[in-house]
Design a protein around this motif. Sequence first.
Motif, PDB file in Angstrom:
ATOM      1  N   LEU A   3       0.855  -1.179   0.000  1.00 50.81           N
ATOM      2  CA  LEU A   3       0.000   0.000   0.000  1.00 50.81           C
ATOM      3  C   LEU A   3       0.890   1.227   0.000  1.00 50.81           C
ATOM      4  CD1 LEU A   3      -2.550  -1.070   2.754  1.00 50.81           C
ATOM      5  CD2 LEU A   3      -2.892  -1.133   0.275  1.00 50.81           C
ATOM      6  N   TRP A   5       0.804   5.567   0.253  1.00 53.28           N
ATOM      7  CA  TRP A   5       0.139   6.838   0.481  1.00 53.28           C
ATOM      8  C   TRP A   5       1.021   7.903  -0.160  1.00 53.28           C
ATOM      9  CZ3 TRP A   5      -0.013   2.804   3.759  1.00 53.28           C
ATOM     10  CH2 TRP A   5      -1.218   2.484   4.369  1.00 53.28           C
ATOM     11  N   THR A  40      -6.766   2.580  -4.572  1.00 51.01           N
ATOM     12  CA  THR A  40      -7.518   1.857  -3.545  1.00 51.01           C
ATOM     13  C   THR A  40      -8.890   2.486  -3.335  1.00 51.01           C
ATOM     14  OG1 THR A  40      -6.515   3.168  -1.795  1.00 51.01           O
ATOM     15  CG2 THR A  40      -5.461   1.073  -2.327  1.00 51.01           C
ATOM     16  N   SER A  52      -5.482   4.248   1.522  1.00 53.09           N
ATOM     17  CA  SER A  52      -4.174   4.522   0.946  1.00 53.09           C
ATOM     18  C   SER A  52      -4.442   5.081  -0.444  1.00 53.09           C
ATOM     19  CB  SER A  52      -3.334   3.247   0.879  1.00 53.09           C
ATOM     20  OG  SER A  52      -3.986   2.283   0.087  1.00 53.09           O
ATOM     21  N   ALA A  55      -2.523   0.594  -4.411  1.00 53.02           N
ATOM     22  CA  ALA A  55      -2.180  -0.741  -3.919  1.00 53.02           C
ATOM     23  C   ALA A  55      -1.513  -1.513  -5.045  1.00 53.02           C
ATOM     24  CB  ALA A  55      -3.421  -1.473  -3.438  1.00 53.02           C
ATOM     25  N   SER A  90       4.401   3.986   3.202  1.00 51.40           N
ATOM     26  CA  SER A  90       3.984   2.761   2.533  1.00 51.40           C
ATOM     27  C   SER A  90       4.103   1.609   3.518  1.00 51.40           C
ATOM     28  CB  SER A  90       4.820   2.499   1.284  1.00 51.40           C
ATOM     29  OG  SER A  90       6.182   2.329   1.631  1.00 51.40           O
ATOM     30  N   SER A  92       4.135  -2.918   3.310  1.00 53.57           N
ATOM     31  CA  SER A  92       4.057  -4.085   2.443  1.00 53.57           C
ATOM     32  C   SER A  92       4.186  -5.347   3.280  1.00 53.57           C
ATOM     33  CB  SER A  92       5.146  -4.041   1.377  1.00 53.57           C
ATOM     34  OG  SER A  92       6.422  -4.112   1.969  1.00 53.57           O
TER      35      SER A  92
END
Length: 98
Positions: A3, A5, A40, A52, A55, A90, A92
């Motif tokens: 994700l 941002w 997203t 976010s 993705a 971010s 993950s």
Amino acid sequence: MGLVWLKDPGNAEQREKLIAAAHSFAREIPEVQFLSVGQTLPKRVHGLTLRSTSALSCGWKTKAAMDHYAKNPVHQKAAQEVFLPFHRKSCSTNFTSE
């Protein structure tokens, strides 16, 4: 799965550059078996809206293939020129399919 941002979430040009860079992984890195990337959708959890900006889901056949992908120059260039300059934060995770 990751994700992202963006620093400027309303900046469509930055979001499109991030998405285009991710698509280059599937085209140019042979270890990538599948890739899905996009904007997203908001999600409500316990009264909070979590959102976010983008993705990414990427798949590899083996952990060794995933490790090789992470060191690939295409991935490294995208990280330095697109992901890091545009992202605010971010997260993950990696997982195996069962």
